[in-house]
Write a protein that holds these residues in place. Structure first.
Motif, PDB file in Angstrom:
ATOM      1  N   ASP A  24       0.830  -1.203   0.000  1.00 21.96           N
ATOM      2  CA  ASP A  24       0.000   0.000   0.000  1.00 21.96           C
ATOM      3  C   ASP A  24       0.867   1.257   0.000  1.00 21.96           C
ATOM      4  OD1 ASP A  24      -2.712   1.194   0.244  1.00 21.96           O
ATOM      5  OD2 ASP A  24      -1.849   1.970   2.119  1.00 21.96           O
ATOM      6  N   ARG A  25       1.911   1.276   0.817  1.00 22.91           N
ATOM      7  CA  ARG A  25       2.803   2.447   0.878  1.00 22.91           C
ATOM      8  C   ARG A  25       3.574   2.628  -0.433  1.00 22.91           C
ATOM      9  NH1 ARG A  25      -0.149   3.432   4.815  1.00 22.91           N
ATOM     10  NH2 ARG A  25      -0.920   4.246   2.882  1.00 22.91           N
ATOM     11  N   ASP A  54       1.158   4.022  -2.960  1.00 19.37           N
ATOM     12  CA  ASP A  54       0.948   5.461  -2.711  1.00 19.37           C
ATOM     13  C   ASP A  54       2.017   6.284  -3.406  1.00 19.37           C
ATOM     14  OD1 ASP A  54      -1.291   5.113  -1.152  1.00 19.37           O
ATOM     15  OD2 ASP A  54      -0.257   5.410   0.769  1.00 19.37           O
TER      16      ASP A  54
END
Length: 137
Positions: A89-90, A93
């Protein structure tokens, strides 16, 4: 959340042309005259790279199938999304923010994150595949 379904594919080029035409109309309205090809070229210069990257991510997430990216990797990130993989997820992003692979790897190293895992995620994303040549005069 259900597994992604393959439906009819969109074309990055066709949809980008529509976006460029919308941009031309808006900019022409602001300036009180038809800016024509100047506005079209401005859209491609300012937006094409990230536009393609976002479409690639949509394809990988299984939200929308794009013809230019093929069927093999459509929805391949679905399992990472539903399992709540925080590192993935990071990384995603940062990809959405326009970071390049090297910047993401350096970020991981600076924060003491598992670089091998970050590289695996970046390999899955293959954002360089989103570097398509624009079709503009």
């Amino acid at each position: 959340m259900s597994a992604p379904q393959i439906d009819s594919a969109y074309s990055v080029y066709t949809e980008a042309e529509k976006e460029a035409e919308r941009h031309k109309w808006i900019e022409s309205q602001k300036h009180g005259q038809d800016l024509g090809l100047l506005a079209i070229r401005q859209w491609y210069r300012d937006h094409w790279h990230l536009y393609c990257r976002y479409r690639r991510m949509e394809h990988l997430e299984g939200r929308r199938r794009w013809r230019e990216f093929g069927d093999d990797d459509f929805g391949q990130l679905y399992s990472l999304i539903v399992t709540g993989d925080l590192l993935a997820d990071r990384v995603m992003d940062r990809v959405f923010a326009g970071w390049e692979n090297l910047a993401i790897i350096n970020w991981a190293l600076e924060w003491g994150l598992p670089a091998g895992r970050v590289i695996d995620i970046l390999t899955q994303l293959d954002v360089n595949r989103a570097h398509l040549d624009p079709r503009v005069e």
